[in-house]
Design an enzyme around this catalytic site. Structure first.
Site, PDB file in Angstrom:
ATOM      1  N   ASN A   7       0.955  -1.046   0.021  1.00 28.35           N
ATOM      2  CA  ASN A   7       0.312   0.002  -0.131  1.00 28.35           C
ATOM      3  C   ASN A   7       0.796   1.348   0.079  1.00 28.35           C
ATOM      4  O   ASN A   7       1.610   1.402   1.249  1.00 28.35           O
ATOM      5  CB  ASN A   7      -1.024  -0.186   1.435  1.00 28.35           C
ATOM      6  CG  ASN A   7      -1.917   1.059   1.248  1.00 28.35           C
ATOM      7  OD1 ASN A   7      -1.552   1.958   0.498  1.00 28.35           O
ATOM      8  ND2 ASN A   7      -2.532   1.205   2.411  1.00 28.35           N
ATOM      9  N   ARG A  89      -2.605  -2.219  -3.288  1.00 29.01           N
ATOM     10  CA  ARG A  89      -3.685  -1.383  -3.061  1.00 29.01           C
ATOM     11  C   ARG A  89      -3.887  -0.112  -3.901  1.00 29.01           C
ATOM     12  O   ARG A  89      -2.883   0.606  -3.883  1.00 29.01           O
ATOM     13  CB  ARG A  89      -3.897  -0.906  -1.529  1.00 29.01           C
ATOM     14  CG  ARG A  89      -5.114  -0.096  -1.223  1.00 29.01           C
ATOM     15  CD  ARG A  89      -5.075   0.422   0.279  1.00 29.01           C
ATOM     16  NE  ARG A  89      -6.421   1.171   0.269  1.00 29.01           N
ATOM     17  CZ  ARG A  89      -6.617   2.153   1.035  1.00 29.01           C
ATOM     18  NH1 ARG A  89      -5.453   2.930   1.348  1.00 29.01           N
ATOM     19  NH2 ARG A  89      -7.578   2.684   1.111  1.00 29.01           N
ATOM     20  N   HIS A 178     -13.388   2.247   0.677  1.00 31.75           N
ATOM     21  CA  HIS A 178     -13.210   1.320   1.552  1.00 31.75           C
ATOM     22  C   HIS A 178     -13.992  -0.045   1.101  1.00 31.75           C
ATOM     23  O   HIS A 178     -14.229  -0.967   1.853  1.00 31.75           O
ATOM     24  CB  HIS A 178     -14.044   1.641   2.808  1.00 31.75           C
ATOM     25  CG  HIS A 178     -13.367   2.667   3.756  1.00 31.75           C
ATOM     26  ND1 HIS A 178     -13.929   3.654   4.552  1.00 31.75           N
ATOM     27  CD2 HIS A 178     -12.116   3.055   3.864  1.00 31.75           C
ATOM     28  CE1 HIS A 178     -13.233   4.609   4.959  1.00 31.75           C
ATOM     29  NE2 HIS A 178     -12.102   4.119   4.676  1.00 31.75           N
ATOM     30  N   ASN A 209     -10.245   6.013  11.011  1.00 30.00           N
ATOM     31  CA  ASN A 209     -10.060   7.572  10.643  1.00 30.00           C
ATOM     32  C   ASN A 209     -10.629   8.163   9.447  1.00 30.00           C
ATOM     33  O   ASN A 209     -11.324   9.216   9.574  1.00 30.00           O
ATOM     34  CB  ASN A 209      -8.538   7.891  10.257  1.00 30.00           C
ATOM     35  CG  ASN A 209      -7.617   7.565  11.349  1.00 30.00           C
ATOM     36  OD1 ASN A 209      -7.942   8.141  12.492  1.00 30.00           O
ATOM     37  ND2 ASN A 209      -6.605   6.949  11.249  1.00 30.00           N
ATOM     38  N   ARG A 239     -12.505  14.633   8.576  1.00 29.31           N
ATOM     39  CA  ARG A 239     -13.081  15.181   7.382  1.00 29.31           C
ATOM     40  C   ARG A 239     -14.494  15.320   7.727  1.00 29.31           C
ATOM     41  O   ARG A 239     -15.090  14.908   8.709  1.00 29.31           O
ATOM     42  CB  ARG A 239     -13.192  13.998   6.355  1.00 29.31           C
ATOM     43  CG  ARG A 239     -11.909  13.738   5.538  1.00 29.31           C
ATOM     44  CD  ARG A 239     -11.810  12.929   4.529  1.00 29.31           C
ATOM     45  NE  ARG A 239     -10.773  11.929   4.649  1.00 29.31           N
ATOM     46  CZ  ARG A 239     -10.645  10.792   4.376  1.00 29.31           C
ATOM     47  NH1 ARG A 239     -11.875   9.864   4.151  1.00 29.31           N
ATOM     48  NH2 ARG A 239      -9.789  10.077   4.537  1.00 29.31           N
ATOM     49  N   ASP A 280      -8.241  11.712  17.123  1.00 30.04           N
ATOM     50  CA  ASP A 280      -8.184  10.420  17.631  1.00 30.04           C
ATOM     51  C   ASP A 280      -9.357  10.058  18.614  1.00 30.04           C
ATOM     52  O   ASP A 280      -9.514  10.772  19.681  1.00 30.04           O
ATOM     53  CB  ASP A 280      -6.788   9.936  18.388  1.00 30.04           C
ATOM     54  CG  ASP A 280      -6.624   8.505  18.774  1.00 30.04           C
ATOM     55  OD1 ASP A 280      -7.498   8.105  19.491  1.00 30.04           O
ATOM     56  OD2 ASP A 280      -5.796   8.005  18.024  1.00 30.04           O
ATOM     57  N   ARG A 282     -10.082   7.764  20.850  1.00 29.13           N
ATOM     58  CA  ARG A 282      -9.722   7.280  22.131  1.00 29.13           C
ATOM     59  C   ARG A 282      -9.616   8.921  22.835  1.00 29.13           C
ATOM     60  O   ARG A 282      -9.954   8.906  24.370  1.00 29.13           O
ATOM     61  CB  ARG A 282      -8.452   6.595  22.289  1.00 29.13           C
ATOM     62  CG  ARG A 282      -8.629   5.181  21.801  1.00 29.13           C
ATOM     63  CD  ARG A 282      -7.504   4.550  21.536  1.00 29.13           C
ATOM     64  NE  ARG A 282      -6.811   4.980  20.313  1.00 29.13           N
ATOM     65  CZ  ARG A 282      -5.882   4.535  19.741  1.00 29.13           C
ATOM     66  NH1 ARG A 282      -5.574   3.151  20.163  1.00 29.13           N
ATOM     67  NH2 ARG A 282      -5.341   5.028  18.818  1.00 29.13           N
ATOM     68  N   GLY A 330     -15.265   1.098  14.911  1.00 32.65           N
ATOM     69  CA  GLY A 330     -16.220   0.125  14.866  1.00 32.65           C
ATOM     70  C   GLY A 330     -15.883  -1.050  15.839  1.00 32.65           C
ATOM     71  O   GLY A 330     -16.690  -1.716  16.652  1.00 32.65           O
ATOM     72  N   GLU A 382      -8.022  -5.645   5.520  1.00 35.99           N
ATOM     73  CA  GLU A 382      -8.109  -5.359   4.070  1.00 35.99           C
ATOM     74  C   GLU A 382      -6.709  -6.005   3.231  1.00 35.99           C
ATOM     75  O   GLU A 382      -6.701  -6.488   2.303  1.00 35.99           O
ATOM     76  CB  GLU A 382      -7.867  -3.872   3.839  1.00 35.99           C
ATOM     77  CG  GLU A 382      -9.175  -3.129   4.147  1.00 35.99           C
ATOM     78  CD  GLU A 382      -9.196  -1.768   4.545  1.00 35.99           C
ATOM     79  OE1 GLU A 382      -8.586  -1.459   5.686  1.00 35.99           O
ATOM     80  OE2 GLU A 382      -9.240  -0.904   3.608  1.00 35.99           O
TER      81      GLU A 382
END
Ligand code: AMP
Length: 399
Positions: A7, A89, A178, A209, A239, A280, A282, A330, A382
């Site tokens: 990637n 990718r 995605h 993210n 975003r 982030d 968290r 998720g 992925e």
């Protein structure tokens, strides 16, 4: 059968080397800050602890060389000929690439031409491909596209209500991203439910993210929240997601910003970061727990927007067999999952709080008993999906 997945970003290369016979990861790593005097190579061999090296890597060619020498040094790969194939990718396949394809000069040229649609990603992907062809020329190489899974969207879902000539002349339409992750977790959901994917209606939520949600009907993507670019749809780390397009003209006038500055702000300084200063998840939770009201607002907005899409995709599909949460947020954020699924019993969605907060697993079923809709938490992979699709593509002669 060894398969390398690459990637390539503008200054980074992420990689995973798989033994496909048992799908184990032989090595995985990332090379960052390529082009500087302090490039960082972090990698793991099998389940050993991570190793970090600081190097000066001028370009992707040197990056790939470092990667390969590391694999040789650790006796994981002696010769490139041991590779069955390499999977790349690629972010944007436009309308041209609906499935993985074996890379040749024509394919590289087409991916390059699609750079207008993904100026931040496709040029970097092409650079990685070209260097990998130089370094491992004799190994079959496959491009796997983030957009491909969504090429089944019907016209009424992928067209914008814009002048028709914008689509004809500039390829302006919704593409979705995605796709590799949505497809991977959809397959895993089908395995868990012990039913063929082609008979299932699913709503998959990739929340990392970047965030996107996909409506899957009989195994095929029929709508997805990201559009022409990955900026549309859900609120994300940095975003904005869905906004009124007219607001950018207003900001241009009132704040005197250029369109390039606005684009940058919508991409990099909006979403969670724009609302509360942290991107982030968290850190957003920590702030909210300390009483920060903006952080709590960011969390509430994030969950509310997901819930709106859940309702919309429920209406699109009519009947839903399962909702699948994946991605860093998720998979880990039980609070968010509970918020998104709260008060949806009328749709057959309810989660069991104890299951929702239990330890992570490859696939966790968190639905309350006797609900029409299974709620699953599935770890995405992925890289493995790219490896699987690449091997399949080579075995099937490139189609
Ligand atoms: P990804 O892009 O899939 O790697 O996901 C990155 C996002 O996942 C970041 O916003 C992280 O804060 C978030 N994340 C990772 N672990 C957790 C966790 N335990 N709880 C909430 N968010 C998490």
């Amino acid at each position: 059968m060894k398969t390398l997945v690459l990637n390539s970003g503008s200054s980074s290369i992420k990689y995973s080397l798989f033994e496909m016979d048992d799908q184990s990861v032989l090595a995985a790593g990332v090379i960052e800050s390529i082009g500087g005097s302090h490039s960082l190579h972090r990698y793991k061999i099998g389940s050993d602890s991570a190793i970090s090296q600081t190097l000066a890597l001028a370009d992707h060619a040197q990056g790939l060389h470092t990667l390969f020498s590391g694999l040789q040094h650790n006796a994981i790969l002696q010769d490139a000929a041991e590779l069955f194939c390499i999977g790349h990718r690629v972010v944007h396949g436009g309308e041209l690439f609906r499935q993985p394809v074996i890379i040749d000069s024509r394919v590289t040229e087409k991916i390059s031409e699609l750079s207008a649609l993904a100026p931040l990603h496709n040029p970097a992907n092409v650079q990685g491909i070209q260097q990998a062809l130089n370094e491992f020329g004799s190994v079959p190489q496959v491009a796997v596209f983030d957009t491909a899974f969504h090429q089944t969207l019907p016209q009424h879902a992928y067209h914008y209500a814009l002048p028709r000539s914008w689509y004809d002349d500039f390829a302006i339409r919704r593409y979705g991203f995605h796709g590799t992750s949505h497809y991977y977790v959809a397959k895993k959901a089908a395995e868990h439910l012990a039913r063929p994917l082609a008979e299932l209606n699913l709503i998959t939520l990739h929340l990392g993210n970047g965030c996107s949600i996909t409506a899957i009907e009989n195994g095929k993507s029929v709508d997805t929240s990201m559009g022409m670019t990955p900026m549309e749809g859900l609120m994300m780390g940095t975003r904005c997601g869905d906004i009124d397009p007219a607001l950018s003209f207003y900001v241009e006038r009132i704040a005197g910003l250029s369109s390039a500055e606005i684009e940058q702000l919508l991409n990099r300084s909006s979403g969670l970061k724009g609302v509360c200063g942290e991107n982030d998840m968290r850190a957003v939770h920590r702030l909210a727990e300390s009483g920060d009201q903006q952080a709590q607002l960011a969390l509430d907005m994030f969950a509310y927007r997901i819930k709106k899409y859940l309702g919309a995709y429920f209406a699109v599909l009519g009947k839903v067999d399962a909702i699948v949460f994946t991605g860093g947020i998720g998979e880990n954020d039980s609070w968010l999952r509970a918020q998104c699924c709260a008060n949806l019993a009328a749709l057959g969605i309810a989660i069991d709080e104890e299951k929702n907060t239990s330890a992570r697993a490859e696939c966790l079923d968190i639905s309350a008993r006797q609900q029409a809709v299974a709620v699953l938490v599935i770890r995405t992979n992925e890289e493995l999906e790219i490896a699987l699709q690449s091997v399949d593509c080579v075995l099937n002669g490139g189609s």
